[in-house]
Scaffold this motif. Structure first.
Motif, PDB file in Angstrom:
ATOM      1  N   SER A   1      11.382 -17.134   7.952  1.00  0.00           N
ATOM      2  CA  SER A   1      10.524 -17.168   9.131  1.00  0.00           C
ATOM      3  C   SER A   1       9.235 -16.384   8.910  1.00  0.00           C
ATOM      4  O   SER A   1       8.235 -16.612   9.597  1.00  0.00           O
ATOM      5  CB  SER A   1      11.266 -16.600  10.343  1.00  0.00           C
ATOM      6  N   ASP A   2       9.259 -15.457   7.949  1.00  0.00           N
ATOM      7  CA  ASP A   2       8.070 -14.667   7.625  1.00  0.00           C
ATOM      8  C   ASP A   2       7.393 -15.190   6.364  1.00  0.00           C
ATOM      9  O   ASP A   2       6.810 -14.425   5.587  1.00  0.00           O
ATOM     10  CB  ASP A   2       8.428 -13.194   7.458  1.00  0.00           C
ATOM     11  N   ARG A   3       7.438 -16.508   6.175  1.00  0.00           N
ATOM     12  CA  ARG A   3       6.885 -17.111   4.968  1.00  0.00           C
ATOM     13  C   ARG A   3       5.426 -16.741   4.717  1.00  0.00           C
ATOM     14  O   ARG A   3       5.052 -16.453   3.579  1.00  0.00           O
ATOM     15  CB  ARG A   3       7.053 -18.631   5.033  1.00  0.00           C
ATOM     16  N   PRO A   4       4.530 -16.724   5.728  1.00  0.00           N
ATOM     17  CA  PRO A   4       3.140 -16.328   5.440  1.00  0.00           C
ATOM     18  C   PRO A   4       3.035 -14.937   4.819  1.00  0.00           C
ATOM     19  O   PRO A   4       2.252 -14.729   3.883  1.00  0.00           O
ATOM     20  CB  PRO A   4       2.467 -16.386   6.815  1.00  0.00           C
ATOM     21  N   ALA A   5       3.828 -13.990   5.324  1.00  0.00           N
ATOM     22  CA  ALA A   5       3.771 -12.629   4.777  1.00  0.00           C
ATOM     23  C   ALA A   5       4.295 -12.591   3.346  1.00  0.00           C
ATOM     24  O   ALA A   5       3.770 -11.844   2.502  1.00  0.00           O
ATOM     25  CB  ALA A   5       4.576 -11.681   5.661  1.00  0.00           C
ATOM     26  N   VAL A   6       5.331 -13.396   3.046  1.00  0.00           N
ATOM     27  CA  VAL A   6       5.865 -13.438   1.688  1.00  0.00           C
ATOM     28  C   VAL A   6       4.820 -14.004   0.730  1.00  0.00           C
ATOM     29  O   VAL A   6       4.619 -13.491  -0.380  1.00  0.00           O
ATOM     30  CB  VAL A   6       7.164 -14.267   1.641  1.00  0.00           C
ATOM     31  N   LEU A   7       4.146 -15.064   1.151  1.00  0.00           N
ATOM     32  CA  LEU A   7       3.074 -15.624   0.322  1.00  0.00           C
ATOM     33  C   LEU A   7       1.965 -14.604   0.112  1.00  0.00           C
ATOM     34  O   LEU A   7       1.468 -14.417  -1.005  1.00  0.00           O
ATOM     35  CB  LEU A   7       2.517 -16.887   0.979  1.00  0.00           C
ATOM     36  N   ALA A   8       1.559 -13.941   1.194  1.00  0.00           N
ATOM     37  CA  ALA A   8       0.460 -12.974   1.104  1.00  0.00           C
ATOM     38  C   ALA A   8       0.805 -11.802   0.198  1.00  0.00           C
ATOM     39  O   ALA A   8      -0.084 -11.186  -0.408  1.00  0.00           O
ATOM     40  CB  ALA A   8       0.091 -12.466   2.497  1.00  0.00           C
ATOM     41  N   ALA A   9       2.103 -11.489   0.072  1.00  0.00           N
ATOM     42  CA  ALA A   9       2.508 -10.374  -0.782  1.00  0.00           C
ATOM     43  C   ALA A   9       2.195 -10.642  -2.250  1.00  0.00           C
ATOM     44  O   ALA A   9       2.167  -9.708  -3.059  1.00  0.00           O
ATOM     45  CB  ALA A   9       3.998 -10.096  -0.604  1.00  0.00           C
ATOM     46  N   PHE A  10       1.964 -11.909  -2.596  1.00  0.00           N
ATOM     47  CA  PHE A  10       1.629 -12.231  -3.985  1.00  0.00           C
ATOM     48  C   PHE A  10       0.120 -12.187  -4.224  1.00  0.00           C
ATOM     49  O   PHE A  10      -0.318 -12.182  -5.382  1.00  0.00           O
ATOM     50  CB  PHE A  10       2.171 -13.616  -4.357  1.00  0.00           C
ATOM     51  N   ALA A  11      -0.688 -12.140  -3.180  1.00  0.00           N
ATOM     52  CA  ALA A  11      -2.145 -12.140  -3.346  1.00  0.00           C
ATOM     53  C   ALA A  11      -2.651 -10.976  -4.203  1.00  0.00           C
ATOM     54  O   ALA A  11      -3.539 -11.174  -5.056  1.00  0.00           O
ATOM     55  CB  ALA A  11      -2.834 -12.143  -1.981  1.00  0.00           C
ATOM     56  N   PRO A  12      -2.134  -9.743  -4.035  1.00  0.00           N
ATOM     57  CA  PRO A  12      -2.619  -8.667  -4.905  1.00  0.00           C
ATOM     58  C   PRO A  12      -2.361  -8.919  -6.390  1.00  0.00           C
ATOM     59  O   PRO A  12      -3.117  -8.451  -7.245  1.00  0.00           O
ATOM     60  CB  PRO A  12      -1.843  -7.432  -4.410  1.00  0.00           C
ATOM     61  N   ARG A  13      -1.301  -9.663  -6.715  1.00  0.00           N
ATOM     62  CA  ARG A  13      -1.031  -9.967  -8.124  1.00  0.00           C
ATOM     63  C   ARG A  13      -2.107 -10.913  -8.676  1.00  0.00           C
ATOM     64  O   ARG A  13      -2.466 -10.843  -9.855  1.00  0.00           O
ATOM     65  CB  ARG A  13       0.363 -10.588  -8.292  1.00  0.00           C
ATOM     66  N   VAL A  14      -2.604 -11.813  -7.827  1.00  0.00           N
ATOM     67  CA  VAL A  14      -3.707 -12.683  -8.247  1.00  0.00           C
ATOM     68  C   VAL A  14      -4.930 -11.834  -8.563  1.00  0.00           C
ATOM     69  O   VAL A  14      -5.612 -12.048  -9.578  1.00  0.00           O
ATOM     70  CB  VAL A  14      -4.021 -13.723  -7.155  1.00  0.00           C
ATOM     71  N   ALA A  15      -5.209 -10.843  -7.730  1.00  0.00           N
ATOM     72  CA  ALA A  15      -6.357  -9.962  -7.974  1.00  0.00           C
ATOM     73  C   ALA A  15      -6.171  -9.156  -9.251  1.00  0.00           C
ATOM     74  O   ALA A  15      -7.129  -8.936 -10.002  1.00  0.00           O
ATOM     75  CB  ALA A  15      -6.560  -9.033  -6.781  1.00  0.00           C
ATOM     76  N   GLU A  16      -4.947  -8.717  -9.506  1.00  0.00           N
ATOM     77  CA  GLU A  16      -4.680  -7.948 -10.733  1.00  0.00           C
ATOM     78  C   GLU A  16      -4.987  -8.764 -11.981  1.00  0.00           C
ATOM     79  O   GLU A  16      -5.431  -8.217 -12.994  1.00  0.00           O
ATOM     80  CB  GLU A  16      -3.213  -7.522 -10.765  1.00  0.00           C
ATOM     81  N   CYS A  17      -4.748 -10.062 -11.919  1.00  0.00           N
ATOM     82  CA  CYS A  17      -4.919 -10.924 -13.098  1.00  0.00           C
ATOM     83  C   CYS A  17      -6.343 -11.453 -13.248  1.00  0.00           C
ATOM     84  O   CYS A  17      -6.694 -11.991 -14.313  1.00  0.00           O
ATOM     85  CB  CYS A  17      -3.958 -12.110 -13.017  1.00  0.00           C
TER      86      CYS A  17
END
Length: 348
Positions: free
Chosen positions: A220-236
């Motif tokens: 039910s918190d799918r948007p937050a789970v997706l957003a939790a991966f955004a910082p990894r995109v920035a790291e790369c």
């Protein structure tokens, strides 16, 4: 003497400001004339939504003990009558689309519990705008898990996006995270457009890629789970062209939303607010490049405050009869004992 939103004297001189969002309520109380305000108190539980939208009863269940606690603390410090509130400003996520029940029930509940005489109900984008720019023409891009842009020439509001992770929020945290995970799955499959760096990050964060859909889709918190991966995109992004391309695409989407709402004439300002911008240069550099290209007539300025600060600003202005932000039935409405007004009396 201060003036309430209906044009009558505000004998109480105290206000309540609330920011209601995905992480729960944040609440402050303060005094109109002297600038004093409490520290924020947080609930940590988001307000439920039901058949009538935002649940006003659940909202009050959380709010009442928080206000009482703040009042007791103030009275212990020698502030008499701290539980009396003349003006309340409620900034709420999804108010524009799910706010009918809240508009119908909350003003009366606030009047009964705290004696509130004037209530402003504001979309969280409006309180974000007020916190970032105050009563100046321009645009604000608010980016966290989702994304919305809001702008005004001080005669009306314009908004763009904020349609949720399935239909929009383009460039927001969930959008970036989803794009990063897609690139990871492309690499896992051996398809073009994949990123080995993002695949490694995704496996580290979520485990085996074959199990990712089962982890993600039922949540039910799918948007937050997706957003939790955004910082990894920035790291790369510094070393991986796919990750860098995702952030540049996000910057273009954000700029498109800003262009859609920003006044086309004059000297408007643009501010960026929200937790997504803590990602720093990997996102901010391409975003500033896009803004300079598409909106050369604007000045990009730091946000002065957050949505709770914006609710406080609106409360002070409303209590003083000096609210300059435009009112309507959806984005920012004011309720007094005489009912709902497109524009509160005493503000002009």
């Amino acid at each position: 003497m201060t003036v309430a939103g209906d044009g009558s004297p505000d004998a109480v001189g105290r206000f309540l400001a609330v920011d209601s969002g995905g992480s729960g309520l944040r609440v402050v109380v303060g005094e109109v004339g002297n600038g004093r305000r409490s520290g924020p108190l947080s609930s940590g539980e988001p307000v439920r939504t039901g058949a009538r939208g935002i649940d006003a009863g659940h909202f009050m269940e959380q709010l009442v003990p928080m206000v009482r606690a703040l009042a007791e603390k103030a009275e212990a410090s020698g502030v008499s009558g701290a539980s009396e509130v003349g003006t309340a400003v409620i900034g709420a996520a999804e108010l524009a689309t799910l706010g009918d029940g809240l508009r119908a029930e909350l003003p009366g509940a606030l009047a009964r519990e705290f004696g509130v005489r004037t209530v402003a109900l504001a979309a969280d984008a409006v309180t974000a705008y007020a916190g970032a720019l105050g009563a100046r023409p321009g645009a604000v891009v608010a980016a966290g898990t989702g994304l919305i842009a809001i702008g005004t020439d001080l005669t009306g509001w314009r908004r763009a996006d904020g349609w949720g992770h399935l239909l929009g929020d383009c460039g927001g945290g969930a959008w970036i995270g989803r794009a990063g995970l897609e690139a990871a799955l492309r690499a896992y499959d051996g398809r073009a457009g994949g990123s080995g760096a993002l695949l490694s990050c995704a496996e580290e964060q979520f485990g085996a890629m074959a199990g990712l859909p089962g982890q993600l889709y039922p949540r039910s918190d799918r948007p937050a789970v997706l957003a939790a991966f955004a910082p990894r995109v920035a790291e790369c992004a510094a070393d991986d062209p796919v990750a860098d391309g995702i952030l540049r695409a996000a910057a273009r989407h954000m700029t498109e939303s800003a262009v859609a709402v920003c006044p086309a004439t004059g000297e408007p300002q643009v501010a960026l607010t929200g937790g997504l911008f803590k990602m720093g240069e990997p996102l901010l550099v391409p975003l500033h490049e896009e803004l300079a290209k598409r909106l050369p007539h604007v000045r990009v300025v730091p946000a002065e405050g957050d949505p709770l600060d914006g609710a406080v600003r609106i409360a002070r202005d409303l209590a003083a009869g000096a609210l300059a932000l435009p009112c309507d039935d959806v984005m920012l409405s004011v309720v007094s004992p005489k009912g709902l007004h497109g524009e509160p009396k005493g503000t002009r």
